[in-house]
Motif scaffolding. Structure first.
Motif, PDB file in Angstrom:
ATOM      1  N   LEU A  82      99.909 -61.309   3.487  1.00  0.00           N
ATOM      2  CA  LEU A  82      99.790 -60.860   2.097  1.00  0.00           C
ATOM      3  C   LEU A  82     101.144 -60.883   1.406  1.00  0.00           C
ATOM      4  N   ALA A  83     102.194 -60.497   2.114  1.00  0.00           N
ATOM      5  CA  ALA A  83     103.539 -60.508   1.531  1.00  0.00           C
ATOM      6  C   ALA A  83     103.982 -61.927   1.193  1.00  0.00           C
ATOM      7  N   VAL A  84     103.577 -62.903   1.995  1.00  0.00           N
ATOM      8  CA  VAL A  84     103.930 -64.304   1.731  1.00  0.00           C
ATOM      9  C   VAL A  84     103.077 -64.880   0.611  1.00  0.00           C
ATOM     10  N   LEU A  85     101.775 -64.580   0.624  1.00  0.00           N
ATOM     11  CA  LEU A  85     100.871 -65.124  -0.392  1.00  0.00           C
ATOM     12  C   LEU A  85     101.102 -64.527  -1.773  1.00  0.00           C
ATOM     13  N   CYS A  86     101.542 -63.301  -1.831  1.00  0.00           N
ATOM     14  CA  CYS A  86     101.637 -62.580  -3.107  1.00  0.00           C
ATOM     15  C   CYS A  86     103.017 -61.961  -3.301  1.00  0.00           C
ATOM     16  N   PRO A  87     104.081 -62.738  -3.200  1.00  0.00           N
ATOM     17  CA  PRO A  87     105.400 -62.122  -3.374  1.00  0.00           C
ATOM     18  C   PRO A  87     105.608 -61.690  -4.822  1.00  0.00           C
ATOM     19  N   GLY A  88     105.805 -60.429  -5.017  1.00  0.00           N
ATOM     20  CA  GLY A  88     106.078 -59.921  -6.351  1.00  0.00           C
ATOM     21  C   GLY A  88     104.896 -59.886  -7.295  1.00  0.00           C
ATOM     22  N   GLU A  89     103.734 -60.346  -6.867  1.00  0.00           N
ATOM     23  CA  GLU A  89     102.543 -60.328  -7.722  1.00  0.00           C
ATOM     24  C   GLU A  89     101.793 -59.024  -7.501  1.00  0.00           C
ATOM     25  N   PRO A  90     101.337 -58.407  -8.574  1.00  0.00           N
ATOM     26  CA  PRO A  90     100.546 -57.181  -8.391  1.00  0.00           C
ATOM     27  C   PRO A  90      99.140 -57.521  -7.922  1.00  0.00           C
ATOM     28  N   VAL A  91      98.834 -57.189  -6.703  1.00  0.00           N
ATOM     29  CA  VAL A  91      97.498 -57.378  -6.160  1.00  0.00           C
ATOM     30  C   VAL A  91      96.911 -55.995  -5.997  1.00  0.00           C
ATOM     31  N   GLU A  92      95.743 -55.795  -6.539  1.00  0.00           N
ATOM     32  CA  GLU A  92      95.146 -54.463  -6.517  1.00  0.00           C
ATOM     33  C   GLU A  92      94.401 -54.212  -5.209  1.00  0.00           C
ATOM     34  N   ILE A  93      95.200 -54.123  -4.146  1.00  0.00           N
ATOM     35  CA  ILE A  93      94.677 -53.761  -2.834  1.00  0.00           C
ATOM     36  C   ILE A  93      95.406 -52.500  -2.418  1.00  0.00           C
TER      37      ILE A  93
END
Length: 101
Positions: A82-93
């Motif tokens: 998740l850290a690699v797929l969504c660096p700096g992106e707000p993911v609501e998980i």
């Protein structure tokens, strides 16, 4: 996958990979349709491939503006992906409890 009693969620058991991808997709879609809170207990998740993780992120993004998707006791490997797929992106998980070993 097993429905959690009274919680509107699922316990994921085993692997999410090519052989179980359709079941995973259907579970994420059915759990996320009405805007109510969704909880995924991942304490018994043994493996999730990057496509399964991408599907989890997409399900969370579809919930934008409603109750967040909550994962409980995710494996450390999932958190790293998740850290690699969504660096700096707000993911609501929302991540609850400690990771499973």
């Amino acid at each position: 996958m097993v429905r959690l009693p009274g919680e509107g969620g699922l316990r994921v058991i085993g692997a999410v990979d090519l052989s179980t991808r359709e079941v995973w997709r259907n579970a994420l879609e059915s759990a996320a349709t009405d805007g109510s809170p969704v909880r995924l207990d991942l304490s018994e998740l043994s493996f999730i491939d990057t496509r399964g993780t991408s599907m989890l992120v997409a399900a969370a993004q579809r919930r934008h503006g409603t109750a967040p998707l909550t994962i409980t006791r995710p494996p450390r490997t999932l958190l790293r992906v998740l850290a690699v797929l969504c660096p700096g992106e707000p993911v609501e998980i929302v991540i609850e409890e400690q990771e499973a070993s």
